[in-house]
Design a protein around this motif. Structure first.
Motif, short mmCIF file in Angstrom:
data_model
loop_
_atom_site.label_atom_id
_atom_site.label_comp_id
_atom_site.label_asym_id
_atom_site.label_seq_id
_atom_site.Cartn_x
_atom_site.Cartn_y
_atom_site.Cartn_z
N ASP A 181 0.83 -1.21 0.00
CA ASP A 181 0.00 0.00 0.00
C ASP A 181 0.87 1.26 0.00
O ASP A 181 0.57 2.22 -0.71
N TYR A 219 2.41 1.71 -3.47
CA TYR A 219 1.34 2.03 -4.42
C TYR A 219 0.87 3.48 -4.22
O TYR A 219 0.73 4.22 -5.20
N ASP A 220 0.65 3.86 -2.97
CA ASP A 220 0.19 5.22 -2.69
C ASP A 220 1.21 6.26 -3.12
O ASP A 220 0.85 7.33 -3.64
N LEU A 257 0.91 6.44 -6.90
CA LEU A 257 -0.34 7.09 -7.25
C LEU A 257 -0.26 8.60 -7.05
O LEU A 257 -0.71 9.37 -7.89
N GLY A 265 -0.50 9.44 -10.74
CA GLY A 265 -1.92 9.26 -11.02
C GLY A 265 -2.19 7.82 -11.45
O GLY A 265 -1.28 7.00 -11.61
N GLU A 266 -3.47 7.52 -11.67
CA GLU A 266 -3.85 6.15 -12.01
C GLU A 266 -3.28 5.71 -13.36
O GLU A 266 -2.81 4.59 -13.49
N GLN A 267 -3.32 6.59 -14.36
CA GLN A 267 -2.76 6.19 -15.66
C GLN A 267 -1.26 5.90 -15.54
O GLN A 267 -0.78 4.92 -16.10
N VAL A 314 0.36 4.83 -12.90
CA VAL A 314 0.53 3.56 -12.20
C VAL A 314 0.27 2.39 -13.15
O VAL A 314 1.03 1.42 -13.19
N VAL A 315 -0.79 2.50 -13.93
CA VAL A 315 -1.10 1.44 -14.89
C VAL A 315 0.02 1.32 -15.93
O VAL A 315 0.45 0.21 -16.27
#
Length: 184
Positions: free
Chosen positions: A135, A138-139, A142, A146-148, A150-151
């Motif tokens: 976590d 990941y945080d 993020l 941002g989400e894009q 991270v992906v």
């Protein structure tokens, strides 16, 4: 060790192989090399893979410098000499410090990284070694990307793992490079 899936002479290519090879040659890579030599045996797979790779390498939401850093971590985790030979010089060219590259080669956490580099390094290492990301890491990713982003970072890791699997299985020979080979 002998390369198991050596280059196919162009005169022996099928029409599908010729079309897939030409797409790569006409793109930003400019030549058919590395993982695309063994992948030419499956031209449709090669075509899809090269388009994913083109996005992740040249246009990802995390930028070229951080993508190259993620590629180096992946290459090191998979002991992938071709990826290392190609991408270590590129990483240095786009701003990854030589001492960071050298530490990754030695399987060491680089001592001095920028905040975004440390986040990418931690994310990649956790993903490769633990098959998940904590976590906290990941945080951190993020918050920065941002989400894009991270992906896309997950995508870089997955794509270059796929290429490492292909080349490690095929025993693809590393090209000449200004980068020293990965130590054992």
């Amino acid at each position: 060790m002998t390369d198991r899936l050596r280059p196919i002479p162009p005169e022996d290519w099928t029409d599908a192989q010729r079309a897939a090879a030409q797409e790569i040659i006409n793109g930003p890579r400019g030549a058919l090399y590395g993982p695309f030599v063994p992948l030419l045996r499956s031209p449709e797979l090669m075509g899809h893979a090269q388009r994913v790779g083109e996005y992740l390498r040249y246009r990802s939401a995390i930028g070229v410098r951080l993508s190259e850093l993620a590629i180096l971590v992946t290459a090191r985790e998979w002991d992938q000499q071709v990826e290392w030979a190609i991408h270590a010089p590129i990483a240095q060219q786009v701003g990854v410090p030589p001492d960071v590259i050298a530490a990754i080669a030695r399987h060491e956490r680089p001592a001095a990284m920028l905040v975004d580099e440390a986040v990418v390094y931690d994310f990649c290492l956790e993903l490769h070694r633990h098959k998940r990301v904590s976590d906290r890491v990941y945080d951190d990713a993020l918050a920065l990307f941002g989400e894009q982003g991270v992906v896309d970072l997950m995508g870089v890791n997955g794509y270059y793992t796929f290429l490492a699997m292909v080349m490690n299985t095929a025993r693809t020979e590393a090209p000449a490079s200004s980068a020293a080979p990965l130590p054992d």
